[in-house]
Design a protein around this motif. Structure first.
Motif, PDB file in Angstrom:
ATOM      1  N   LEU A  89      17.885  15.171  12.692  1.00 35.46           N
ATOM      2  CA  LEU A  89      17.466  14.523  11.443  1.00 35.46           C
ATOM      3  C   LEU A  89      17.205  15.609  10.419  1.00 35.46           C
ATOM      4  O   LEU A  89      16.342  16.469  10.618  1.00 35.46           O
ATOM      5  N   THR A  90      17.940  15.583   9.307  1.00 35.61           N
ATOM      6  CA  THR A  90      17.813  16.618   8.283  1.00 35.61           C
ATOM      7  C   THR A  90      16.589  16.361   7.405  1.00 35.61           C
ATOM      8  O   THR A  90      15.948  15.309   7.485  1.00 35.61           O
ATOM      9  N   ALA A  91      16.276  17.319   6.540  1.00 39.39           N
ATOM     10  CA  ALA A  91      15.089  17.223   5.690  1.00 39.39           C
ATOM     11  C   ALA A  91      15.169  16.050   4.714  1.00 39.39           C
ATOM     12  O   ALA A  91      14.136  15.506   4.314  1.00 39.39           O
ATOM     13  N   ASP A  92      16.394  15.652   4.321  1.00 40.22           N
ATOM     14  CA  ASP A  92      16.538  14.532   3.390  1.00 40.22           C
ATOM     15  C   ASP A  92      16.658  13.184   4.096  1.00 40.22           C
ATOM     16  O   ASP A  92      17.007  12.175   3.471  1.00 40.22           O
ATOM     17  N   GLY A  93      16.388  13.158   5.399  1.00 43.79           N
ATOM     18  CA  GLY A  93      16.395  11.908   6.140  1.00 43.79           C
ATOM     19  C   GLY A  93      17.751  11.466   6.630  1.00 43.79           C
ATOM     20  O   GLY A  93      17.884  10.355   7.164  1.00 43.79           O
ATOM     21  N   GLU A  94      18.762  12.317   6.510  1.00 45.37           N
ATOM     22  CA  GLU A  94      20.111  11.959   6.946  1.00 45.37           C
ATOM     23  C   GLU A  94      20.328  12.402   8.391  1.00 45.37           C
ATOM     24  O   GLU A  94      19.855  13.458   8.814  1.00 45.37           O
ATOM     25  N   THR A  95      21.044  11.591   9.146  1.00 44.68           N
ATOM     26  CA  THR A  95      21.380  11.932  10.524  1.00 44.68           C
ATOM     27  C   THR A  95      22.630  12.793  10.540  1.00 44.68           C
ATOM     28  O   THR A  95      23.640  12.454   9.916  1.00 44.68           O
ATOM     29  N   ALA A  96      22.564  13.910  11.240  1.00 43.37           N
ATOM     30  CA  ALA A  96      23.699  14.816  11.350  1.00 43.37           C
ATOM     31  C   ALA A  96      23.919  15.148  12.823  1.00 43.37           C
ATOM     32  O   ALA A  96      23.073  14.864  13.679  1.00 43.37           O
ATOM     33  N   TYR A  97      25.067  15.774  13.106  1.00 41.32           N
ATOM     34  CA  TYR A  97      25.464  16.023  14.485  1.00 41.32           C
ATOM     35  C   TYR A  97      25.922  17.478  14.611  1.00 41.32           C
ATOM     36  O   TYR A  97      26.503  18.046  13.681  1.00 41.32           O
ATOM     37  N   THR A  98      25.639  18.079  15.755  1.00 47.37           N
ATOM     38  CA  THR A  98      25.955  19.489  15.939  1.00 47.37           C
ATOM     39  C   THR A  98      26.291  19.778  17.396  1.00 47.37           C
ATOM     40  O   THR A  98      25.837  19.072  18.301  1.00 47.37           O
TER      41      THR A  98
END
Length: 261
Positions: A106-115
């Motif tokens: 979960l990024t700082a702006d509330g977006e879900t990301a994948y790595t």
């Protein structure tokens, strides 16, 4: 004659894009979890002077026709999600997915990301975060008084507070997969985001639904093969030089035409 100049120019532009992709691969040869890219090209429209199959006489047809191509363009840049080599770190918070799948953050702006980069750390509150402070999902909080942490291949996280204490489970690390991982959008910082092309994220425990198991104490290296990239770079360079020779030859032919009396 002018068509050959423009056609060669499209070839040079395409090889410049190819070189940009190769340069990015080489630059990230030591980036954990990085996936190499490959530029893909397609030919442009054709100027048709005679249609193939055109009648050329009684019961006779042109077998080939006359079609002159007008160059090339970049059709796409394909991500190669083949696995990289294991890099042993012995850090208990370094995790590698041995197979398909992505960690969810979960990024700082509330977006879900994948790595694919599993180099996690603890923030001041004990939560597992990546190197940019993005919180691992589902959230895992490590107590302050633990003496050891263990991550099972299936993602179960256990901690030990004392040598004689029974390990306690504090959370479960899930991984996600996509129908078309190549459709993910690369955001930089080792992160990808979902797109309509990638399909919806499918979360599961490691080892289920085609995903890989987790390995603790190691990271996934970049899947860039430096020898292959050097060969690709030489090929792109020679293709660029050949296209420039076409432009020079076309220019010389135009010069000869201009010098006619």
């Amino acid at each position: 004659m002018l068509k050959s100049l423009n056609t060669a120019a499209t070839g040079m532009a395409a090889q410049q894009t190819n070189m940009d992709v190769i340069a990015n691969n080489i630059a990230n040869v030591s980036t954990a979890g990085f996936k190499r890219s490959r530029a893909e090209f397609e030919d442009l429209m054709y100027q048709t002077q005679k249609e193939p199959g055109t009648a050329s006489g009684l019961n006779a047809y042109s077998p080939n026709g006359v079609q002159v191509g007008l160059g090339v363009r970049t059709a796409g840049v394909q991500k190669d999600f083949a696995g990289g080599q294991a890099q042993i770190t012995k850090n208990p918070l370094d995790l590698q997915i041995e197979g398909s799948g992505f960690f969810q953050v979960l990024t700082a702006d509330g977006e879900t990301a994948y790595t694919r980069d599993g180099a996690f750390k603890k923030d001041p509150n004990g939560r597992l975060v990546d190197k940019n402070g993005n919180t691992l999902q589902p959230e895992i909080t490590v107590p302050a008084n633990v003496s050891g942490i263990e991550v099972a291949p299936t993602g179960e996280v256990r901690v030990i507070t004392g040598l004689n204490d029974v390990p306690q489970t504090i959370g479960q690390i899930d991984v996600v997969n996509f129908v078309n991982p190549a459709g993910l959008k690369a955001m930089g910082k080792n992160l990808f985001t979902q797109t309509p092309s990638s399909g919806q994220a499918i979360a599961s425990r490691p080892g289920l639904n085609g995903t890989g198991y987790l390995a603790q104490g190691q990271l996934e290296s970049s899947n860039v093969n430096i020898v292959d990239e050097m060969v690709n770079m030489i090929t792109a360079q020679r293709a660029m030089e050949t296209n420039s020779k076409v432009m020079q030859a076309s220019d010389q032919m135009l010069q000869a035409i201009n010098n006619l009396r």
